[in-house]
Scaffold this motif. Structure first.
Motif, PDB file in Angstrom:
ATOM      1  N   TYR A  34      90.519   7.313  48.084  1.00 20.77           N
ATOM      2  CA  TYR A  34      89.083   7.232  48.378  1.00 20.77           C
ATOM      3  C   TYR A  34      88.565   8.593  48.796  1.00 20.77           C
ATOM      4  N   SER A  35      87.260   8.764  48.665  1.00 16.83           N
ATOM      5  CA  SER A  35      86.635  10.029  49.029  1.00 16.83           C
ATOM      6  C   SER A  35      85.196   9.778  49.456  1.00 16.83           C
ATOM      7  N   VAL A  36      84.771  10.484  50.497  1.00 19.91           N
ATOM      8  CA  VAL A  36      83.399  10.368  50.998  1.00 19.91           C
ATOM      9  C   VAL A  36      82.491  11.300  50.205  1.00 19.91           C
ATOM     10  N   LEU A  37      81.314  10.803  49.856  1.00 24.73           N
ATOM     11  CA  LEU A  37      80.329  11.576  49.104  1.00 24.73           C
ATOM     12  C   LEU A  37      79.035  11.654  49.905  1.00 24.73           C
ATOM     13  N   LEU A  38      78.618  12.853  50.258  1.00 27.55           N
ATOM     14  CA  LEU A  38      77.363  13.028  50.986  1.00 27.55           C
ATOM     15  C   LEU A  38      76.195  12.943  50.010  1.00 27.55           C
ATOM     16  N   THR A  39      75.207  12.120  50.353  1.00 23.84           N
ATOM     17  CA  THR A  39      74.097  11.864  49.443  1.00 23.84           C
ATOM     18  C   THR A  39      72.757  12.157  50.104  1.00 23.84           C
ATOM     19  N   THR A  76      88.370  15.788  38.161  1.00 24.61           N
ATOM     20  CA  THR A  76      89.455  16.527  38.811  1.00 24.61           C
ATOM     21  C   THR A  76      90.223  15.635  39.773  1.00 24.61           C
ATOM     22  N   LYS A  77      89.509  14.831  40.551  1.00 24.41           N
ATOM     23  CA  LYS A  77      90.167  13.930  41.501  1.00 24.41           C
ATOM     24  C   LYS A  77      91.010  12.893  40.761  1.00 24.41           C
ATOM     25  N   ILE A  86      95.026  12.356  41.134  1.00 24.00           N
ATOM     26  CA  ILE A  86      95.581  11.040  41.480  1.00 24.00           C
ATOM     27  C   ILE A  86      96.622  10.618  40.446  1.00 24.00           C
ATOM     28  N   ARG A  87      96.293  10.788  39.177  1.00 18.28           N
ATOM     29  CA  ARG A  87      97.227  10.420  38.094  1.00 18.28           C
ATOM     30  C   ARG A  87      98.517  11.228  38.187  1.00 18.28           C
ATOM     31  N   ASP A  88      98.397  12.533  38.424  1.00 17.00           N
ATOM     32  CA  ASP A  88      99.581  13.388  38.499  1.00 17.00           C
ATOM     33  C   ASP A  88     100.456  13.000  39.695  1.00 17.00           C
ATOM     34  N   ALA A  89      99.805  12.656  40.819  1.00 17.47           N
ATOM     35  CA  ALA A  89     100.569  12.259  42.009  1.00 17.47           C
ATOM     36  C   ALA A  89     101.313  10.946  41.770  1.00 17.47           C
ATOM     37  N   GLU A  90     100.668  10.019  41.065  1.00 19.01           N
ATOM     38  CA  GLU A  90     101.318   8.745  40.754  1.00 19.01           C
ATOM     39  C   GLU A  90     102.489   8.947  39.800  1.00 19.01           C
TER      40      GLU A  90
END
Length: 230
Positions: A137-142, A216-217, A221-225
């Motif tokens: 998960y990641s927080v996105l400032l809006t 990019t995220k 994530i895919r590479d880490a998995e």
């Protein structure tokens, strides 16, 4: 195929706007489905106007009983699936989060939004325990100011950016005329006329930066998995 859920238990966090902006940006490159699971169905209403791209499919969620099937069917059909969840904590939110490859938590630089974002993070960690899988998960400032921020906004954003345990997007979704206009005018930001909408080039650059950071995220994530599985 990547499933991206937008979740915040507080309404007015910029959740629907950021979900639709990403869906439009991804659909310009690959077929994309966005599941409208907000009870107000704002994206369904937007899609009923002219200008919805052919590569962007909008699925109106029927209920919490159908959300898992809707996600599965969309993921089997299109390379990207985006879910715009309702602005309250619910079983539907938990179901969708459990299926997500990435959960994006939009929030304005306000204390109430920050607290709601933390509630969603706690929900994600509960879902991780229940499903026994990692849910990035990641927080996105809006709705942030592109130029000068208030002292309060700087303080709240720093609480997330300086926290090593909470991933936060470098890109912020700024408050732009074009982002509000797409709900009244219909169509995509890319198809708007600079004569009718102020600051269109900056709005388009903002969307593209968001799309690239999401990609990019997802790759990270895919590479880490893959590395964990090796």
């Amino acid at each position: 195929m990547p499933v991206i859920a937008f979740a915040n238990s507080k309404g007015g966090s910029g959740k629907t706007t950021s979900a639709l902006l990403l869906a439009q940006a991804l659909a310009a490159h690959r077929p994309t489905t966005i599941i409208d699971a907000d009870p107000r169905h704002p994206i369904t209403t937007w899609a009923e106007k002219t200008g919805c791209p052919d590569a962007l499919s909008v699925v109106t969620n029927a209920s919490e009983k159908t959300i898992l099937d809707e996600i599965e069917e969309a993921a089997a059909r299109d390379p990207f699936v985006i879910i715009d969840l309702e602005g309250t904590a619910s079983r539907l939110m938990s179901y969708a989060i459990s299926q997500a490859d990435l959960v994006i938590i939009p929030m304005k630089e306000q204390q109430q939004d920050a607290l709601a974002a933390l509630d969603v993070i706690q929900e994600i960690h509960r879902d991780m325990k229940a499903t026994r899988r990692n849910i990035p998960y990641s927080v996105l400032l809006t709705q942030s100011r592109a130029a000068v921020k208030s002292r309060t906004a700087r303080h709240i954003s720093a609480q997330f950016r300086e926290n090593d345990r909470i991933d936060t997007f470098k890109t912020e979704i700024h408050e732009r005329d074009a982002f509000a206009a797409m709900f009244s005018m219909g169509g995509t930001v890319a198809d708007m006329s600079a004569k009718l909408v102020n600051g269109l080039p900056n709005a388009l650059a903002n969307i593209e930066a968001f799309r690239l950071e999401v990609i990019t995220k997802l790759r990270t994530i895919r590479d880490a998995e893959t590395e964990r599985a090796a």
